[in-house]
Design a protein around this motif. Structure first.
Motif: not given
Lengths: 76, 137
Positions: B113-120, B130-135, B40-51, B6-8
């Motif tokens: 590339k800050e102006a054009s982030p990519t997600i895969r 193996k790459e999975a397409p994202i819609k 995807v129904a929800a995103y749970y941001p987590m603490n990166n303990t390695e900082k 979902p876009v949000e």
């Protein structure tokens, strides 16, 4: 606890499972082919240190959470 | 194998990654898995303990808490997310070595590339990527 026999019921990751009576956590992980160095175990809401796995004997009604580590990163 | 995002939630991943930069951001995605469609129904941001800007590691206690929340909500583990602030969105050797959930997708967001982030998104099973397409929907 189920009557008689050599099995008892515990909960693992929210699901009831039957395991041998008196089994240690270390032996349970070995039975499930889970390497202790890859995961964290919470027993009855307490995270157990890895060095306790082999001498922690499980009891009927115990609740376990077995989770694999989540990590990675770009690396060097 | 397809990831429905979902876009949000895409926005949340991007905002989290930008907020944490230059460090790697990480989190857990919950949702549904039906016939190789990961919803995807929800995103749970987590603490990166390695900082760290080169690695991430989630706090196991926090992970357990989120897994219990997901279970109560009827969500499955759909994805393990992290950002690469300065490199491409592709699993590193370290990512592969720690891909302990073969049933989940591993999602990487690059801010190289800050102006054009990519997600895969990738399936990583027994070391095979193996790459999975994202819609984005």
């Amino acid at each position: 606890m189920l009557g008689g026999g050599c099995i008892m019921q515990v909960t693992i990751n929210g699901k009831p499972q039957e395991i041998p009576v008196g089994i240690t956590l270390g032996n349970l992980l070995a039975q499930k082919e889970l390497r202790p160095e890859m995961l964290t175990v919470e027993l009855n809401e307490v995270i157990l240190p890895r060095e306790h796995f082999d001498h922690t004997r499980l009891s009927p009604g115990d609740s376990l959470e077995l989770i694999f580590f989540m990590g990675g990163g770009r690396g060097r | 194998m397809t990831l429905l995002l979902p876009v949000e939630i895409w926005q949340k991943l991007l905002e989290h990654s930008r907020r944490e930069k230059p460090l790697e951001a990480c989190g857990i995605l919950g949702g549904t898995l039906e016939q190789e469609v990961y919803g995807v129904a929800a995103y749970y941001p987590m603490n990166n303990t390695e900082k760290s800007s080169l690695s991430f590691f989630m706090d196991p206690q926090e992970q357990i808490t989120i897994f219990k929340v997901m279970r109560e909500k009827g969500e499955e583990l759909v994805g393990v997310f992290h950002s690469h602030p300065h490199s491409q969105a592709y699993p590193s050797a370290k990512d592969v070595s720690m891909a302990y959930y073969p049933q989940a997708l591993y999602i990487i967001l690059s801010l190289e590339k800050e102006a054009s982030p990519t997600i895969r998104a990738f399936s990583i099973v027994d070391g095979v990527i193996k790459e999975a397409p994202i819609k984005i929907c």
